[in-house]
Enzyme design. Structure first.
Site: not given
Length: 428
Positions: A41, A43, A156, A183, A230, A251, A324
């Site tokens: 993960h 971003d 995600e 999410h 999540h 994650h 993350d």
């Protein structure tokens, strides 16, 4: 006992290990040059989009210093073997878009997710000497052996799908390898754990909707990993029971070590493994301090505690690493950016994890799960795609698509059929 980060690094670089006089950090780097470390993960695409009016213009800058946690020089320094680049757009509360209680009011999320995917594809295309697209374990190894960073795609949040299984199928064709079922917001498919505080449930049982159950089956069919990060606890349990393929948390942390709704509780971890009533899977441990705790004090040792706690329940062959990076406002001491991956490998080596176990943690465990998901997809390949739609949609059948009056786009018999479908009221 949790050592101060600088002391941890000093100890790792001074003690000898199984490679004679070499340090744990030296051993870690040697292992990472032999076997790929996969981070599930990152971003980075959202940083590119957030900083630039014309996001594609920023892509060449990745090969130099770039804001945030990740750029190519730091990935190379950190011996990163592969990354899942994240297709993501924030939930409704951030964008100021309200889908309504029935999730039917259009938003820009599907457009934004397509543009994020375009950024990822162009990242890979513009840096072929460093990045190589991969979807399978075989392709990960091919990239790694070529000296490239294997580049995979994760997605995600189902709020990105426009309530459509058709959109999911197209994302599968475009290379998306995992889908996080929520999410920080609920969607038409599933219930979320929220942003960290209480979140009011909107679906029965605070779990999957009927469309969400169809989604899990469709993910199995097209070979996309079911990601339970999540999601609410009830969504996790339902998805584990329903999925024919292994599941993942791309994650997450251990809730027993830090009580955060985003972390996985022990009773759900016990559903992962071999034997009756269990499902195979892998839990990739996150670096984000609010999930690691306490902060200040979240350091590389604390991340290793989460990995070891999870491994104590599901086994060392079902854990992995997920930073993350570029999706968090603070970072763990000792794991501040993409140059620091060797520190978590060295930390686990210093705790007695073997080289073979570490090859699994770095990426072998995840690739085994990817292979199992692919095997399920191959077994289901002759199944027809699901025809399910969101039950609260009001646009199907599309009775307004033919225009109106004499300027109709429909053949006459279609127009007649639609008119017969229209409810008519007798004049009083």
């Amino acid at each position: 006992m949790h050592l101060a980060p600088l002391l941890v690094i000093q100890l790792l670089t001074s003690f000898g290990g199984c490679s004679g006089s070499s340090s744990f950090l030296d051993q870690a780097i040697e292992l990472m040059e032999e076997s790929p470390l996969l981070d599930t993960h990152i971003d980075l695409p959202q940083i590119i989009r957030s900083l630039n009016r014309r996001p594609l213009d920023a892509i060449p800058q990745l090969n130099s210093s770039f804001p945030g946690h990740v750029d190519i020089p730091r990935m190379r320094q950190g011996r990163l073997g592969g990354a899942f680049w994240t297709v993501w757009a924030p939930c409704y509360d951030v964008t100021g878009e309200d889908p309504g209680s029935d999730f039917n009011t259009p938003t820009n999320h599907l457009r934004d997710s397509m543009e994020m995917l375009d950024i990822i594809q162009n990242m890979i295309a513009r840096h072929p000497e460093h990045l190589q697209y991969a979807r399978s374990s075989t392709e990960v190894w091919s990239a790694f052996k070529a000296g490239k960073i294997a580049s995979l795609i994760g997605m995600e949040g189902t709020h990105l799908l426009g309530n459509s299984l058709g959109a999911l199928r197209l994302f599968a064709q475009l290379g998306v390898r995992y889908l996080t079922l929520t999410h920080t917001c609920h969607s038409a498919f599933a219930s979320s754990a929220g942003p960290g505080g209480p979140i009011d449930p909107v679906h029965e049982g605070n779990a999957l909707t009927q469309l969400g159950k169809e989604l899990v089956r469709e993910l199995n069919r097209v070979g996309i990993l079911v990601d339970l990060s999540h999601t609410s606890d009830a969504t996790m349990r339902q998805a584990i029971a329903l999925s024919e393929a292994p599941v993942v948390w791309t994650h997450a942390g251990a809730r027993a070590l830090w009580d955060h709704p985003r972390n996985v509780p022990d009773d759900i971890l016990r559903l992962i493994g071999d034997g009756p009533g269990k499902k195979d899977g892998v839990i990739q441990s996150i670096f984000f301090p609010p999930f690691i705790g306490p902060n200040p004090g979240a350091n590389v040792s604390r991340v290793a505690d989460h990995i070891e706690h999870i491994a104590g329940i599901v086994g060392k062959n079902r854990v992995g690493i997920a930073s993350d990076f570029d999706g968090m406002y603070i970072s763990v001491d000792g794991l501040e950016d993409a140059s620091k991956y060797p520190n978590i490998v060295a930390e686990l080596l210093s705790r007695g994890w073997t080289s073979e176990e570490m090859r699994g943690v770095m990426g072998g465990n995840l690739m085994r799960i990817m292979d199992e998901v692919d095997a399920v997809s191959e077994r289901l390949r002759d199944q027809l795609p699901s025809s399910a739609i969101w039950e609260k949609r009001k646009d199907l059948p599309s009775i307004k698509w033919g225009g109106g009056g004499i300027q109709t786009y429909w053949p006459r018999d279609v127009k007649d059929a639609v008119e017969k479908m229209t409810v008519r009221h007798d004049e009083l």
